[in-house]
Design an enzyme around this catalytic site. Structure first.
Site, PDB file in Angstrom:
ATOM      1  N   CYS A 147       0.890  -1.387   0.110  1.00  0.00           N
ATOM      2  CA  CYS A 147       0.059   0.141  -0.043  1.00  0.00           C
ATOM      3  C   CYS A 147       0.898   1.174  -0.034  1.00  0.00           C
ATOM      4  O   CYS A 147       1.525   1.587  -0.883  1.00  0.00           O
ATOM      5  CB  CYS A 147      -1.054   0.120   1.141  1.00  0.00           C
ATOM      6  N   HIS A 154      -4.418  -4.717   0.335  1.00  0.00           N
ATOM      7  CA  HIS A 154      -4.089  -5.253   1.777  1.00  0.00           C
ATOM      8  C   HIS A 154      -4.673  -6.569   2.045  1.00  0.00           C
ATOM      9  O   HIS A 154      -5.451  -7.065   2.627  1.00  0.00           O
ATOM     10  CB  HIS A 154      -4.577  -4.334   2.882  1.00  0.00           C
ATOM     11  N   GLU A 199      -3.389  -8.843   3.473  1.00  0.00           N
ATOM     12  CA  GLU A 199      -3.170  -9.489   4.816  1.00  0.00           C
ATOM     13  C   GLU A 199      -4.128  -8.944   5.891  1.00  0.00           C
ATOM     14  O   GLU A 199      -4.200  -9.537   6.883  1.00  0.00           O
ATOM     15  CB  GLU A 199      -1.884  -8.748   5.297  1.00  0.00           C
TER      16      GLU A 199
END
Length: 304
Positions: A142, A235, A237
């Site tokens: 990001c 993202h 994660e």
């Protein structure tokens, strides 16, 4: 194989409750294995949450993975206790003479600032320069990806008319690239950002390849041609409730925030979000570790 982390790191208990195989330092040190050394430069204010998310994804590696956590020295974190940072985090001065198989650079809530306005930008540039000779492969996430692309190629970020916030459909552009191996023709990734990269700018840089794209969220994954550096604008994660926490936090502050796209069932914030990106995140980080860290890094890191 297990991921090696500090005995008392909060993430250890969280991951063990999920049956993720983690190994404490004392047991790992008794094994006659050269572990993969992975450095995580954590720029997020919610450091413990981000640690846990990344460690969860790194736990599917083919070999033992040894984690080192790093913070910037020129910025004081306000949302993580000083005790935690002192106990588990190092600064650049602590690790600058070491070498690592891989490094992850997280995002940061700084998109609406110019890079040069960020208080730790000079330190970050120093870390990026150091990584060119001391880290085999780096994965930028990001804002970290935007910062890495700006540092290496001068790529600009552009403000969006409104925040790109939600879970978006993506498509691989190179199904045969090892990083994309195992991904479906359509997969989902969360985004939470105010700025974007433009494909027209990236197309002018011969050293960059766009690996995946979203019709609504734009460029997602990029690689340099040597496959040493990877950049993700999303993202993968994130936990199931990460976007929800952000949404309710901003609503509480009275900010003009829209419901995250394609996230709450029937766009009803009272309903529990359904995670649709977990397998994508696991595959991306497992592929990165396997094909671009484990299989390529020299056994003797001193020869990196």
């Amino acid at each position: 194989m297990p991921i090696k982390i500090a005995n008392e790191l909060p993430a250890k208990a969280f991951l063990e409750n999920e049956n993720v195989f983690v190994m404490a330092e004392d047991r790992a040190n008794s094994q006659d294995i050269r572990p993969l050394k992975i450095l995580i430069l954590n720029l997020m204010p919610t450091k413990i949450e981000t640690e846990t998310q990344l460690l969860r994804l790194l736990s599917n590696s083919p070999l033992q993975v040894e984690i080192e956590l790093m913070q910037t020295a020129t910025h004081v974190a306000k949302n993580t206790s000083k005790e935690h940072l002192t106990k588990f985090y190092k600064t650049f001065d602590d690790i600058k003479y070491e070498k690592f198989d891989g490094m992850i650079v997280t995002g940061a809530p700084l998109e609406q600032m110019e890079f040069e306005e960020v208080d730790y930008w000079p330190e970050l540039c120093k870390i990026f320069e150091w990584a060119e000779t001391n880290v085999y492969s780096t994965f930028y996430i990001c804002w970290g990806a935007q910062a890495g692309l700006y540092y290496h190629y001068g790529l600009k970020k552009y403000p969006l008319p409104e925040k790109k916030f939600g879970v978006f459909e993506h498509h691989p552009l190179d199904l045969f690239h090892p990083l994309m191996r195992g991904l479906d023709d359509t997969y989902y990734v969360p985004h939470s950002r105010h700025t974007e990269l433009r494909m027209s700018d990236i197309a002018k840089i011969k050293d960059l390849q766009i690996l995946s794209y979203s019709p609504m969220a734009g460029v997602h994954l990029l690689s340099d041609m040597e496959c040493r550096n990877f950049y993700s604008t999303g993202h993968s994660e994130y936990d199931a409730d990460t976007l929800a926490k952000e949404y309710f936090r901003d609503k509480k502050k009275g900010l003009d925030i829209k419901i995250p796209y394609n996230y709450f069932p029937n766009d009803n914030p009272e309903k529990k979000p359904v995670i649709t990106w977990r397998s994508t995140g696991v595959l991306l980080f497992t592929n990165w570790l396997n094909y671009f860290v484990y299989q390529r890094t020299p056994y003797d890191l001193a020869s990196l």
